[in-house]
Each structure stands twice: as C-alpha cells, then as structure tokens.
Scaffold this motif. Structure first.
Motif, PDB file in Angstrom:
ATOM      1  N   PHE A   1       8.177  37.865 -61.068  1.00 35.21           N
ATOM      2  CA  PHE A   1       7.071  36.866 -60.910  1.00 35.21           C
ATOM      3  C   PHE A   1       7.128  35.602 -61.856  1.00 35.21           C
ATOM      4  O   PHE A   1       7.322  34.722 -61.755  1.00 35.21           O
ATOM      5  CB  PHE A   1       5.851  37.489 -60.857  1.00 35.21           C
ATOM      6  CG  PHE A   1       4.800  36.636 -60.895  1.00 35.21           C
ATOM      7  CD1 PHE A   1       4.211  36.022 -59.614  1.00 35.21           C
ATOM      8  CD2 PHE A   1       3.755  36.621 -61.964  1.00 35.21           C
ATOM      9  CE1 PHE A   1       3.251  34.992 -59.610  1.00 35.21           C
ATOM     10  CE2 PHE A   1       2.734  35.749 -61.917  1.00 35.21           C
ATOM     11  CZ  PHE A   1       2.449  34.926 -60.735  1.00 35.21           C
ATOM     12  N   VAL A   2       7.415  36.306 -63.271  1.00 37.68           N
ATOM     13  CA  VAL A   2       7.361  35.390 -64.411  1.00 37.68           C
ATOM     14  C   VAL A   2       8.470  34.516 -64.444  1.00 37.68           C
ATOM     15  O   VAL A   2       8.470  33.219 -64.604  1.00 37.68           O
ATOM     16  CB  VAL A   2       7.286  36.101 -65.722  1.00 37.68           C
ATOM     17  CG1 VAL A   2       7.659  35.350 -66.782  1.00 37.68           C
ATOM     18  CG2 VAL A   2       5.928  36.797 -66.027  1.00 37.68           C
ATOM     19  N   ALA A   3       9.770  34.951 -63.761  1.00 38.81           N
ATOM     20  CA  ALA A   3      11.063  34.368 -63.919  1.00 38.81           C
ATOM     21  C   ALA A   3      10.627  32.925 -62.599  1.00 38.81           C
ATOM     22  O   ALA A   3      11.199  31.889 -62.788  1.00 38.81           O
ATOM     23  CB  ALA A   3      12.056  34.892 -63.451  1.00 38.81           C
TER      24      ALA A   3
ATOM     25  N   ARG B   1      10.857  29.162 -63.461  1.00 38.07           N
ATOM     26  CA  ARG B   1      11.635  28.213 -62.923  1.00 38.07           C
ATOM     27  C   ARG B   1      10.923  26.977 -62.566  1.00 38.07           C
ATOM     28  O   ARG B   1      11.197  25.910 -62.459  1.00 38.07           O
ATOM     29  CB  ARG B   1      12.398  28.855 -61.908  1.00 38.07           C
ATOM     30  CG  ARG B   1      13.776  29.524 -62.397  1.00 38.07           C
ATOM     31  CD  ARG B   1      14.895  29.753 -61.386  1.00 38.07           C
ATOM     32  NE  ARG B   1      14.194  30.714 -60.257  1.00 38.07           N
ATOM     33  CZ  ARG B   1      14.178  32.263 -60.544  1.00 38.07           C
ATOM     34  NH1 ARG B   1      14.813  32.575 -61.538  1.00 38.07           N
ATOM     35  NH2 ARG B   1      13.880  32.813 -59.650  1.00 38.07           N
ATOM     36  N   ARG B   2       9.708  27.299 -61.518  1.00 39.60           N
ATOM     37  CA  ARG B   2       9.144  26.301 -61.071  1.00 39.60           C
ATOM     38  C   ARG B   2       8.553  25.206 -61.937  1.00 39.60           C
ATOM     39  O   ARG B   2       8.402  24.169 -62.116  1.00 39.60           O
ATOM     40  CB  ARG B   2       7.859  26.846 -60.313  1.00 39.60           C
ATOM     41  CG  ARG B   2       8.274  27.597 -59.086  1.00 39.60           C
ATOM     42  CD  ARG B   2       8.246  26.843 -57.786  1.00 39.60           C
ATOM     43  NE  ARG B   2       7.195  25.955 -57.319  1.00 39.60           N
ATOM     44  CZ  ARG B   2       6.306  26.032 -56.478  1.00 39.60           C
ATOM     45  NH1 ARG B   2       6.337  27.126 -55.768  1.00 39.60           N
ATOM     46  NH2 ARG B   2       5.396  25.289 -56.147  1.00 39.60           N
ATOM     47  N   PHE B   3       8.139  25.843 -63.117  1.00 41.54           N
ATOM     48  CA  PHE B   3       7.217  25.177 -64.354  1.00 41.54           C
ATOM     49  C   PHE B   3       8.672  24.194 -65.123  1.00 41.54           C
ATOM     50  O   PHE B   3       8.548  23.223 -65.641  1.00 41.54           O
ATOM     51  CB  PHE B   3       6.758  25.997 -65.438  1.00 41.54           C
ATOM     52  CG  PHE B   3       5.323  26.260 -64.901  1.00 41.54           C
ATOM     53  CD1 PHE B   3       4.344  26.342 -65.998  1.00 41.54           C
ATOM     54  CD2 PHE B   3       4.905  26.195 -63.936  1.00 41.54           C
ATOM     55  CE1 PHE B   3       3.221  26.995 -65.779  1.00 41.54           C
ATOM     56  CE2 PHE B   3       3.554  26.837 -63.554  1.00 41.54           C
ATOM     57  CZ  PHE B   3       2.895  27.080 -64.468  1.00 41.54           C
TER      58      PHE B   3
ATOM     59  N   GLU C   1       3.983  31.291 -55.536  1.00 43.65           N
ATOM     60  CA  GLU C   1       5.047  32.266 -55.788  1.00 43.65           C
ATOM     61  C   GLU C   1       4.484  33.724 -55.487  1.00 43.65           C
ATOM     62  O   GLU C   1       4.925  34.526 -55.259  1.00 43.65           O
ATOM     63  CB  GLU C   1       5.243  32.136 -57.343  1.00 43.65           C
ATOM     64  CG  GLU C   1       6.269  30.984 -57.559  1.00 43.65           C
ATOM     65  CD  GLU C   1       7.468  30.830 -56.813  1.00 43.65           C
ATOM     66  OE1 GLU C   1       8.087  32.044 -56.325  1.00 43.65           O
ATOM     67  OE2 GLU C   1       7.934  29.661 -56.375  1.00 43.65           O
ATOM     68  N   TYR C   2       3.141  33.956 -56.124  1.00 42.16           N
ATOM     69  CA  TYR C   2       2.421  35.340 -55.748  1.00 42.16           C
ATOM     70  C   TYR C   2       2.542  35.706 -54.474  1.00 42.16           C
ATOM     71  O   TYR C   2       2.797  36.931 -53.993  1.00 42.16           O
ATOM     72  CB  TYR C   2       1.142  35.327 -56.416  1.00 42.16           C
ATOM     73  CG  TYR C   2       0.456  36.451 -56.766  1.00 42.16           C
ATOM     74  CD1 TYR C   2       0.567  37.232 -57.797  1.00 42.16           C
ATOM     75  CD2 TYR C   2      -0.464  36.979 -55.740  1.00 42.16           C
ATOM     76  CE1 TYR C   2      -0.010  38.563 -57.834  1.00 42.16           C
ATOM     77  CE2 TYR C   2      -1.324  38.039 -55.843  1.00 42.16           C
ATOM     78  CZ  TYR C   2      -1.004  39.044 -56.942  1.00 42.16           C
ATOM     79  OH  TYR C   2      -1.694  40.132 -56.942  1.00 42.16           O
ATOM     80  N   VAL C   3       1.943  34.848 -53.552  1.00 41.28           N
ATOM     81  CA  VAL C   3       1.904  34.904 -52.107  1.00 41.28           C
ATOM     82  C   VAL C   3       3.468  35.228 -51.715  1.00 41.28           C
ATOM     83  O   VAL C   3       3.412  36.047 -50.925  1.00 41.28           O
ATOM     84  CB  VAL C   3       1.270  33.741 -51.429  1.00 41.28           C
ATOM     85  CG1 VAL C   3       1.633  33.796 -49.855  1.00 41.28           C
ATOM     86  CG2 VAL C   3      -0.380  33.789 -51.875  1.00 41.28           C
TER      87      VAL C   3
ATOM     88  N   VAL D   1      -1.672  25.449 -60.920  1.00 42.53           N
ATOM     89  CA  VAL D   1      -2.301  26.516 -60.339  1.00 42.53           C
ATOM     90  C   VAL D   1      -1.765  27.094 -58.996  1.00 42.53           C
ATOM     91  O   VAL D   1      -1.427  28.122 -58.507  1.00 42.53           O
ATOM     92  CB  VAL D   1      -3.706  26.315 -60.275  1.00 42.53           C
ATOM     93  CG1 VAL D   1      -4.473  27.533 -59.636  1.00 42.53           C
ATOM     94  CG2 VAL D   1      -4.398  26.380 -61.616  1.00 42.53           C
ATOM     95  N   ASP D   2      -1.526  25.832 -58.050  1.00 39.21           N
ATOM     96  CA  ASP D   2      -0.913  26.303 -56.922  1.00 39.21           C
ATOM     97  C   ASP D   2       0.464  26.777 -56.814  1.00 39.21           C
ATOM     98  O   ASP D   2       0.896  27.761 -56.020  1.00 39.21           O
ATOM     99  CB  ASP D   2      -0.950  24.861 -56.018  1.00 39.21           C
ATOM    100  CG  ASP D   2      -2.231  24.541 -55.360  1.00 39.21           C
ATOM    101  OD1 ASP D   2      -3.236  25.320 -55.462  1.00 39.21           O
ATOM    102  OD2 ASP D   2      -2.439  23.379 -55.157  1.00 39.21           O
TER     103      ASP D   2
END
Length: 186
Positions: free
Chosen positions: A55-57, A61-63, A81-83, A75-76
């Motif tokens: 999840f963190v990775a 990457r998105r950030f 990613e969580y979903v 936030v979205d």
C-alpha cells in the motif's frame, strides 16, 4: 506461505486460519512454517506487513508520478489505492492495518507512511495555508480512521465494494477534512 495464508484468510477469516492449514495449502511441511512463523498471529503479522508495504509503495509511486491539483486529489489517490488493493490482493480485505497487528512492529513501513503523510500534510498546508499543529495531525488521524472504518463496511458484503458506501467514505473524509482544516481552524 504468505500467499497460502492470504487465500485461507479470504476463504474463512482469521478464526479459521491455522498453521497446519497454511502448511497444507502451501505444500510445505509444518516444520517449515514453524521455522519462520511460530503461530498464526505471526503469519498474519507478516502478511499485514507485506500488505502495508504494498500500500505504501503504491501510494508513494502515485505521489511521485502524479501531479495533484490539490489535497482532494491526493486524498482520492490514497482512497483509490486502498480500494484497488481490497479488490485485487488476496488477504488484503481480511487484514486491516490496525486490527491484528500493532503497527509499531513495522517501523520501516511506518517511516515510509510518514513520508506519504508528510506529502499529504504539505498539500493540505499549501491548499489552506495551515500551520503544523497537533490539531492538524489529529484531524488527519481521525479522517484516516473514520475512512478506514467506512471502507471496511463497503467491502463487508461486496468483494468489489458497495459503490454507494465507497462514495460515502470518500465524502466523509473530504467533508471532515474540509471542516477541520478550513482557514483559521488549525
């Protein structure tokens, strides 16, 4: 062994999990399981650690790659990613980061999570002109915990996540942070 653990958790939950069943599913001797994991709690902790790292990775990457227009988009991205992990990664929906595992046991992951939270906080500060404070940290913590609870609810009866409840989770987090982090609130 962790893949077998994930499959079994998805099939029967934590209560039905056992080291014997993991050994059978993984096609290894029970001694091999005990060589690395003394009990089902240790297996679950290792799987949770792996899920947190994933999840963190992915959020990291998105950030790095995405250019967010503001904190809403950041936030979205975290929620998305969580979903997605709930939908696609065996064992992810069965184990939640704070449930079976004390996250203090995953210090390296927590450090990576702190980097991501730092970026999100920086976006919040930039968007709203807030100053770093305990109130801001508390608002982010409450939003994360509340969002996690509603996201769990969305997946309770629908493996893809009930769309209306997923939307409610997103709205809850956005609304709460909007009220708590408005100019002059921090």
């Amino acid at each position: 062994m962790l893949d077998a653990c994930a499959e079994l958790l998805d099939e029967g939950g934590y209560e039905a999990l056992s080291t014997t069943r993991v050994a059978e599913r993984a096609g290894v001797a029970i001694g091999s399981v005990y060589q690395f994991f003394p009990d089902k709690r240790a297996l679950s902790q290792a799987l949770t650690r792996r899920n947190v790292e994933l999840f963190v990775a992915r959020v990291g990457r998105r950030f790095i790659t995405d250019d967010f227009d503001g904190w809403w988009a950041a936030v979205d991205a975290i929620i998305d990613e969580y979903v997605e992990l709930h939908r696609t990664v065996p064992g992810f929906r069965s184990l939640h980061f704070g449930d079976i595992l004390d996250l203090d046991a995953v210090d390296a992951v927590a450090d990576s999570g702190t980097v991501i939270m730092g970026r999100l906080r920086a976006l919040l500060f930039e968007e709203f002109g807030l100053v770093d404070s305990e109130e801001v940290d508390r608002a982010i913590l409450v939003a994360m915990e509340a969002g996690d609870a509603v996201l769990k609810l969305a997946f309770r009866h629908d493996p893809s996540g009930t769309p209306e409840i997923l939307a409610e989770a997103r709205g809850l987090v956005h609304g709460y942070l909007s009220r708590q982090l408005r100019p002059g609130a921090g």
